[in-house]
Design a protein around this motif. Structure first.
Motif, PDB file in Angstrom:
ATOM      1  N   VAL A   1       0.851  -1.201   0.000  1.00  0.00           N
ATOM      2  CA  VAL A   1       0.000   0.000   0.000  1.00  0.00           C
ATOM      3  C   VAL A   1       0.883   1.247   0.000  1.00  0.00           C
ATOM      4  CG1 VAL A   1      -1.765   1.273   1.300  1.00  0.00           C
ATOM      5  CG2 VAL A   1      -1.824  -1.233   1.216  1.00  0.00           C
ATOM      6  N   GLU A   2       2.022   1.162   0.688  1.00  0.00           N
ATOM      7  CA  GLU A   2       2.928   2.327   0.764  1.00  0.00           C
ATOM      8  C   GLU A   2       3.519   2.668  -0.592  1.00  0.00           C
ATOM      9  OE1 GLU A   2       5.870   1.418   3.743  1.00  0.00           O
ATOM     10  OE2 GLU A   2       4.303   0.890   5.189  1.00  0.00           O
ATOM     11  N   TYR A   3       3.617   1.710  -1.484  1.00  0.00           N
ATOM     12  CA  TYR A   3       4.118   2.044  -2.818  1.00  0.00           C
ATOM     13  C   TYR A   3       3.031   1.904  -3.894  1.00  0.00           C
ATOM     14  CZ  TYR A   3       5.687  -2.943  -2.503  1.00  0.00           C
ATOM     15  OH  TYR A   3       5.797  -4.302  -2.292  1.00  0.00           O
ATOM     16  N   GLY A   4       1.817   2.286  -3.503  1.00  0.00           N
ATOM     17  CA  GLY A   4       0.758   2.511  -4.480  1.00  0.00           C
ATOM     18  C   GLY A   4       0.010   1.285  -4.957  1.00  0.00           C
TER      19      GLY A   4
ATOM     20  N   VAL B   1       9.119  -7.922 -19.821  1.00  0.00           N
ATOM     21  CA  VAL B   1       9.693  -8.191 -18.503  1.00  0.00           C
ATOM     22  C   VAL B   1      10.559  -6.998 -18.146  1.00  0.00           C
ATOM     23  CG1 VAL B   1      11.065  -9.736 -17.088  1.00  0.00           C
ATOM     24  CG2 VAL B   1       9.697 -10.660 -18.943  1.00  0.00           C
ATOM     25  N   THR B   2      10.260  -6.365 -17.038  1.00  0.00           N
ATOM     26  CA  THR B   2      10.915  -5.097 -16.727  1.00  0.00           C
ATOM     27  C   THR B   2      11.479  -5.030 -15.315  1.00  0.00           C
ATOM     28  OG1 THR B   2      10.544  -2.705 -16.506  1.00  0.00           O
ATOM     29  CG2 THR B   2       8.631  -4.104 -16.172  1.00  0.00           C
ATOM     30  N   LEU B   3      12.606  -4.359 -15.216  1.00  0.00           N
ATOM     31  CA  LEU B   3      13.120  -3.959 -13.904  1.00  0.00           C
ATOM     32  C   LEU B   3      12.895  -2.457 -13.826  1.00  0.00           C
ATOM     33  CD1 LEU B   3      15.110  -6.562 -14.664  1.00  0.00           C
ATOM     34  CD2 LEU B   3      16.308  -5.691 -12.687  1.00  0.00           C
ATOM     35  N   ALA B   4      11.631  -2.076 -13.723  1.00  0.00           N
ATOM     36  CA  ALA B   4      11.280  -0.650 -13.818  1.00  0.00           C
ATOM     37  C   ALA B   4      11.876   0.156 -12.669  1.00  0.00           C
ATOM     38  CB  ALA B   4       9.763  -0.501 -13.848  1.00  0.00           C
ATOM     39  N   ASN B   5      12.130  -0.495 -11.544  1.00  0.00           N
ATOM     40  CA  ASN B   5      12.771   0.195 -10.412  1.00  0.00           C
ATOM     41  C   ASN B   5      14.190  -0.312 -10.223  1.00  0.00           C
ATOM     42  OD1 ASN B   5      10.482   1.671  -9.834  1.00  0.00           O
ATOM     43  ND2 ASN B   5       9.675   0.131  -8.421  1.00  0.00           N
TER      44      ASN B   5
ATOM     45  N   SER C   1      15.452   4.121 -12.239  1.00  0.00           N
ATOM     46  CA  SER C   1      14.025   3.752 -12.256  1.00  0.00           C
ATOM     47  C   SER C   1      13.334   4.529 -13.369  1.00  0.00           C
ATOM     48  CB  SER C   1      13.362   4.114 -10.932  1.00  0.00           C
ATOM     49  OG  SER C   1      14.014   3.466  -9.875  1.00  0.00           O
ATOM     50  N   ILE C   2      12.320   3.914 -13.958  1.00  0.00           N
ATOM     51  CA  ILE C   2      11.510   4.626 -14.949  1.00  0.00           C
ATOM     52  C   ILE C   2      10.643   5.638 -14.187  1.00  0.00           C
ATOM     53  CG2 ILE C   2       9.723   4.353 -16.724  1.00  0.00           C
ATOM     54  CD1 ILE C   2      10.662   1.457 -17.110  1.00  0.00           C
ATOM     55  N   PRO C   3      10.595   6.896 -14.622  1.00  0.00           N
ATOM     56  CA  PRO C   3       9.762   7.868 -13.900  1.00  0.00           C
ATOM     57  C   PRO C   3       8.281   7.455 -13.905  1.00  0.00           C
ATOM     58  CG  PRO C   3      11.192   8.965 -15.486  1.00  0.00           C
ATOM     59  CD  PRO C   3      11.325   7.496 -15.743  1.00  0.00           C
ATOM     60  N   ASN C   4       7.558   7.906 -12.877  1.00  0.00           N
ATOM     61  CA  ASN C   4       6.162   7.494 -12.703  1.00  0.00           C
ATOM     62  C   ASN C   4       5.284   7.762 -13.924  1.00  0.00           C
ATOM     63  OD1 ASN C   4       6.438   6.389 -10.242  1.00  0.00           O
ATOM     64  ND2 ASN C   4       5.603   8.127  -9.101  1.00  0.00           N
ATOM     65  N   GLU C   5       5.440   8.962 -14.518  1.00  0.00           N
ATOM     66  CA  GLU C   5       4.538   9.273 -15.636  1.00  0.00           C
ATOM     67  C   GLU C   5       4.801   8.337 -16.817  1.00  0.00           C
ATOM     68  OE1 GLU C   5       7.769  12.511 -15.615  1.00  0.00           O
ATOM     69  OE2 GLU C   5       6.676  11.280 -14.182  1.00  0.00           O
ATOM     70  N   ASP C   6       6.060   7.920 -16.989  1.00  0.00           N
ATOM     71  CA  ASP C   6       6.369   6.973 -18.065  1.00  0.00           C
ATOM     72  C   ASP C   6       5.844   5.575 -17.729  1.00  0.00           C
ATOM     73  OD1 ASP C   6       7.622   8.789 -19.770  1.00  0.00           O
ATOM     74  OD2 ASP C   6       9.495   8.630 -18.683  1.00  0.00           O
ATOM     75  N   LYS C   7       5.943   5.225 -16.447  1.00  0.00           N
ATOM     76  CA  LYS C   7       5.384   3.918 -16.048  1.00  0.00           C
ATOM     77  C   LYS C   7       3.884   3.894 -16.342  1.00  0.00           C
ATOM     78  CE  LYS C   7       8.449   2.692 -12.242  1.00  0.00           C
ATOM     79  NZ  LYS C   7       8.757   3.261 -10.949  1.00  0.00           N
ATOM     80  N   ALA C   8       3.213   4.999 -16.010  1.00  0.00           N
ATOM     81  CA  ALA C   8       1.756   5.051 -16.226  1.00  0.00           C
ATOM     82  C   ALA C   8       1.450   4.896 -17.713  1.00  0.00           C
ATOM     83  CB  ALA C   8       1.203   6.370 -15.690  1.00  0.00           C
TER      84      ALA C   8
ATOM     85  N   ARG D   1      12.104   8.107  -0.585  1.00  0.00           N
ATOM     86  CA  ARG D   1      10.895   7.735  -1.354  1.00  0.00           C
ATOM     87  C   ARG D   1      11.120   6.468  -2.156  1.00  0.00           C
ATOM     88  NH1 ARG D   1       8.513  12.074  -4.858  1.00  0.00           N
ATOM     89  NH2 ARG D   1       6.880  10.535  -5.089  1.00  0.00           N
ATOM     90  N   ARG D   2      10.391   5.437  -1.774  1.00  0.00           N
ATOM     91  CA  ARG D   2      10.503   4.163  -2.478  1.00  0.00           C
ATOM     92  C   ARG D   2       9.708   4.273  -3.788  1.00  0.00           C
ATOM     93  NH1 ARG D   2       9.170  -0.572  -4.772  1.00  0.00           N
ATOM     94  NH2 ARG D   2       9.669  -2.466  -3.624  1.00  0.00           N
ATOM     95  N   PRO D   3      10.337   3.954  -4.935  1.00  0.00           N
ATOM     96  CA  PRO D   3       9.602   4.125  -6.196  1.00  0.00           C
ATOM     97  C   PRO D   3       8.414   3.172  -6.309  1.00  0.00           C
ATOM     98  CG  PRO D   3      11.718   3.033  -6.578  1.00  0.00           C
ATOM     99  CD  PRO D   3      11.677   3.395  -5.126  1.00  0.00           C
ATOM    100  N   PHE D   4       7.385   3.621  -7.028  1.00  0.00           N
ATOM    101  CA  PHE D   4       6.211   2.783  -7.280  1.00  0.00           C
ATOM    102  C   PHE D   4       6.545   1.761  -8.365  1.00  0.00           C
ATOM    103  CE2 PHE D   4       2.359   5.542  -5.902  1.00  0.00           C
ATOM    104  CZ  PHE D   4       2.958   5.769  -4.685  1.00  0.00           C
ATOM    105  N   PRO D   5       6.035   0.543  -8.228  1.00  0.00           N
ATOM    106  CA  PRO D   5       6.193  -0.415  -9.336  1.00  0.00           C
ATOM    107  C   PRO D   5       5.141  -0.191 -10.426  1.00  0.00           C
ATOM    108  CG  PRO D   5       5.233  -1.491  -7.424  1.00  0.00           C
ATOM    109  CD  PRO D   5       5.392  -0.040  -7.060  1.00  0.00           C
ATOM    110  N   MET D   6       5.301  -0.867 -11.547  1.00  0.00           N
ATOM    111  CA  MET D   6       4.314  -0.766 -12.640  1.00  0.00           C
ATOM    112  C   MET D   6       2.922  -1.180 -12.150  1.00  0.00           C
ATOM    113  SD  MET D   6       6.074   0.045 -15.451  1.00  0.00           S
ATOM    114  CE  MET D   6       4.904  -0.325 -16.663  1.00  0.00           C
ATOM    115  N   ARG D   7       2.888  -2.113 -11.205  1.00  0.00           N
ATOM    116  CA  ARG D   7       1.612  -2.608 -10.693  1.00  0.00           C
ATOM    117  C   ARG D   7       0.759  -1.477 -10.113  1.00  0.00           C
ATOM    118  NH1 ARG D   7      -2.420  -3.190  -8.643  1.00  0.00           N
ATOM    119  NH2 ARG D   7      -3.486  -5.005  -7.736  1.00  0.00           N
ATOM    120  N   ALA D   8       1.410  -0.397  -9.657  1.00  0.00           N
ATOM    121  CA  ALA D   8       0.662   0.742  -9.125  1.00  0.00           C
ATOM    122  C   ALA D   8      -0.129   1.432 -10.229  1.00  0.00           C
ATOM    123  CB  ALA D   8       1.624   1.733  -8.470  1.00  0.00           C
ATOM    124  N   PHE D   9       0.242   1.172 -11.479  1.00  0.00           N
ATOM    125  CA  PHE D   9      -0.397   1.860 -12.599  1.00  0.00           C
ATOM    126  C   PHE D   9      -1.287   0.938 -13.421  1.00  0.00           C
ATOM    127  CE2 PHE D   9       3.564   3.882 -11.440  1.00  0.00           C
ATOM    128  CZ  PHE D   9       3.116   5.174 -11.157  1.00  0.00           C
ATOM    129  N   SER D  10      -1.221  -0.348 -13.136  1.00  0.00           N
ATOM    130  CA  SER D  10      -2.153  -1.269 -13.801  1.00  0.00           C
ATOM    131  C   SER D  10      -2.363  -2.501 -12.932  1.00  0.00           C
ATOM    132  CB  SER D  10      -1.599  -1.719 -15.155  1.00  0.00           C
ATOM    133  OG  SER D  10      -2.372  -2.823 -15.612  1.00  0.00           O
TER     134      SER D  10
END
Ligand SMILES: Cc1ncc(COP(=O)(O)O)c(C=O)c1O
Length: 512
Positions: A203-206, A288-292, A300-307, A334-343
Motif C-alpha cells: 500500500v505504501e508504494y501505491g 519483462v521489466t526492472l522498472a525500479n 528507475s523509470i519515472p512514474n509518468e512513463d510507467k503510467a 521515497r521508495r519508487p512505485f512499481p508498474m503494478r501501481a499503474f495497472s
C-alpha cells in the motif's frame, strides 16, 4: 513452398480470440471481398494467429528469406484446411506486423529487411531467438559468483549489511514456539502472515493487493519463471530492457522464447517510444521489466512513463512482468512505485535476497489475473516454499525491524557506490562513462567502443583474483563488449582500490 507448409504443424491452440484487423479491405489479391459480418469462429480465429506465428518463425529463422513469395491465399487454405477468409486474415496479420508486404495482383511477399513503417522498429529490433551460449560466455557465467579475492561481480553484499544474526535468532525461536513450521507438510501458496505483511507494505508504494493473490516462491527468480510460464508459450516474443540482467536472458532462452532488447536512452532507462511502438505493432506478448533500480544501470523509470507504458500494455494486451527486487534498496526516502501501481494487470515479482539475506531464498509473485495458473505451476514444480524462513521474515516485517534495517542498508549502499564510482572516475582513462545509480548494488562502466575487449579483461581480472561481470553477458549480441558491471556491495577498502587501479591500467593498455 509446399514443403515449408508441410513442415509447419497445426495444433489447435487458443492463443487469441480477438479480431485483429478490419475485414473490409478491398480484393487486391485475387480473393473475393470478405464481409465484416463474416465472423470467424473461435477456432478459426485462433487458427490464423497460430499459422501466422509459424510463418513468422520461418521468416525469423531465414527459411523464408526477405522478399521471397509467401504462399497464396488459396494454397494456405488448401494446405491448412482453412477457409479463404482465415487464410487471408493470416496473411494480413503478417502484413500488419510488418513481416509481409502485399503487392497488388501478385500476392504477399516477405518484407524486405529495412523497416517498412516509421512506427515499427528497424530489423535490429526484430525478435531474436537467443542463441545457445558459446563456450566463453558459458565460462564467464560460471565464473561470475565463483570464489574470488575481490568481489566486484555479484549484485549483493557483505554479511555485515544484513540482519543475519537477528534472522538466525528469529528462526530458532520460531522453531521452538511453532514447531508446525518445520513439522507440517508445506501446502498452499505460502505462509499467510507473510503474505499479509507484503500486501500491507505494498500500500505504501501505491499497490492495493489482496494477500490471496500473492504466492511465496524460492527467490524472485522462481517468481519470474512461474510468471512467464503462466502467461507465454514457446516462440512468443518478450521485450526486455537492454542491457538486461543476464539470468533473465538465459531464462528466456531456456523457455524457448524470442526476445527483443530495447536499449536504454541517455537517462539510463528504457526508450519509451521504441517500447510502446512494439506494443502497438502487436509483436510482443510480454514485457519483462526492472522498472525500479534496473540491474545493471541502477535507474528507475519515472512514474509518468510507467503510467504510460502500463496504459499502452493494457490497450495492446501486452503482459507486464515486473522484477522489483531492488525497489526497497533505493537511496533516499521515497521508495519508487512499481508498474503494478499503474495497472492491476501487471504481475509483480520481488523477494528478500537483496534486503534481508542473500541466502534466504524467499521471493514472491502477485498477479490479479493469473494466480491459479501460477499456483498450479508452483505446485507441480517445487510444491511449496520452506515455511520457517517465511515466518522469520514475516516477523521482521511485522515488528518494524525491517524499516530500520532498510534505512541503514540504503545509507551504506549509497556510500559504497559513491566511493567506487569516484575511484572509477579517478583512475580510468578519459572517455570512460560510469552510471549514477538511484539504488542497489551495482555500477555500469562503459569504455569507448572498440577500446575494450571485455572478455579479455574478465580473464585478466580473474587471474588476479578480481571478479567483474563482463558486459557481453547482458545482451544477445556484441553491443556491450566494451562495458562491465561492478558491485559495490562488499564495501570500500585497500583491496578494492587496488583492484580498480588494476582494471583501469588494463583498460588503458587496451586503448588504441
Ligand atoms: C534483477 C534481479 N532479479 C532477481 C535476482 C535474483 O533474485 P533471487 O535471489 O531472489 O532469486 C537478482 C540477483 O542478482 C537480480 O539481480
Amino acid at each position: 513452398m509446399v514443403k515449408i507448409l508441410l513442415l509447419l504443424s497445426m495444433p489447435k491452440v487458443n492463443y487469441y480470440q480477438d479480431n485483429l484487423f478490419n475485414m473490409h479491405r478491398s480484393d487486391r489479391y485475387g480473393v473475393e471481398q470478405m464481409s465484416a459480418k463474416n465472423n470467424l469462429s473461435v477456432s478459426q480465429g485462433s487458427r490464423y494467429r497460430h499459422i501466422a506465428e509459424q510463418i513468422k518463425q520461418a521468416i525469423d529463422a531465414g527459411t523464408l528469406p526477405a522478399e521471397s513469395r509467401l504462399p497464396s491465399v488459396r494454397t494456405l487454405a488448401t494446405q491448412y484446411n482453412i477457409s479463404l477468409t482465415t487464410a487471408l486474415k493470416t496473411l494480413r496479420t503478417l502484413e500488419d506486423e510488418h513481416y509481409a508486404v502485399a503487392k497488388p495482383k501478385s500476392g504477399f511477399f516477405v518484407a524486405p529487411s529495412q523497416p517498412v513503417s516509421p512506427h515499427f522498429p528497424s530489423r535490429v529490433s526484430q525478435p531474436k531467438v537467443i542463441a545457445p551460449l558459446d563456450e566463453q560466455t558459458e565460462l564467464h557465467l560460471a565464473m561470475v559468483g565463483a570464489d574470488c579475492r575481490v568481489r566486484l561481480d555479484l549484485a549483493n553484499g557483505a554479511r555485515s549489511l544484513y540482519p543475519i544474526k537477528k534472522m538466525g535468532l528469529l528462526m530458532r525461536q520460531l522453531s521452538y514456539s511453532k514447531p508446525f513450521l518445520l513439522g507440517n507438510t508445506v501446502k498452499g501458496t505460502g505462509y499467510a502472515p507473510l503474505k499479509v505483511e507484503i500486501a500491507r507494505r505494498a500500500v505504501e508504494y501505491g499497490c492495493t493487493i489482496n494477500p490471496e493473490d500473492i504466492l511465496i516462491t524460492n527467490g524472485c527468480i522462481e517468481a519470474i519463471s512461474l510468471s512467464l510460464r503462466a502467461t507465454v508459450k514457446q516462440g512468443d516474443v518478450v521485450a526486455v530492457e537492454s542491457p538486461c540482467y543476464f539470468v533473465l536472458l538465459q531464462m528466456l532462452h531456456n523457455l524457448n522464447l524470442r526476445v527483443i532488447e530495447v536499449e536504454a536512452g541517455s537517462e539510463g532507462y528504457i526508450n519509451i517510444e521504441k517500447l510502446t511502438a512494439l506494443f502497438q505493432s502487436k509483436v510482443v506478448k510480454a514485457f519483462v521489466t526492472l522498472a525500479n533500480i534496473n540491474n545493471p544501470l541502477g535507474k528507475s523509470i519515472p512514474n509518468e512513463d510507467k503510467a504510460y507504458i502500463a496504459r499502452q500494455a493494457d490497450e495492446h494486451d501486452v503482459i507486464i512482468i515486473e522484477d522489483d527486487i531492488f525497489g526497497d534498496t533505493v537511496f533516499g526516502e521515497r521508495r519508487p512505485f512499481p508498474m503494478r501501481a499503474f495497472s492491476p494487470n501487471a504481475i509483480l515479482c520481488s523477494g528478500f535476497s537483496k534486503t534481508v539475506a542473500p541466502g534466504i531464498r524467499i521471493g514472491w509473485v502477485h498477479s490479479t489475473n493469473f494466480m491459479r495458473k501460477i499456483a498450479s505451476l508452483k505446485y507441480t514444480s517445487t510444491m511449496g516454499t520452506a515455511v520457517l524462513p517465511q515466518a522469520a521474515i514475516a516477523e521482521l516485517l511485522r515488528n518494524g525491524g525491517y524499516d530500520a534495517h532498510l534505512r541503514k542498508l540504503r545509507r551504506e549502499l549509497a556510500s559504497q557506490i559513491r566511493q567506487i564510482r569516484q575511484a572509477v572516475l579517478r583512475h580510468f582513462p578519459p572517455g570512460t562513462r560510469v552510471s549514477d545509480p538511484q539504488g542497489g548494488y551495482v555500477l555500469w562502466v562503459e569504455m569507448p567502443r572498440q577500446a575494450l575487449n571485455v572478455r579479455t579483461l574478465f580473464i585478466q581480472a580473474r587471474n588476479a583474483g578480481i571478479g567483474i561481470a563482463p558486459g557481453h553477458i547482458f545482451a544477445t549480441d556484441h553491443r556491450y563488449d566494451h562495458c562491465f558491471r561492478l558491485n559495490a556491495g562488499f564495501g570500500w577498502n585497500d583491496d578494492v582500490e587496488q583492484a580498480i587501479k588494476m582494471l583501469a591500467q588494463w583498460c588503458k593498455q587496451s586503448l588504441p
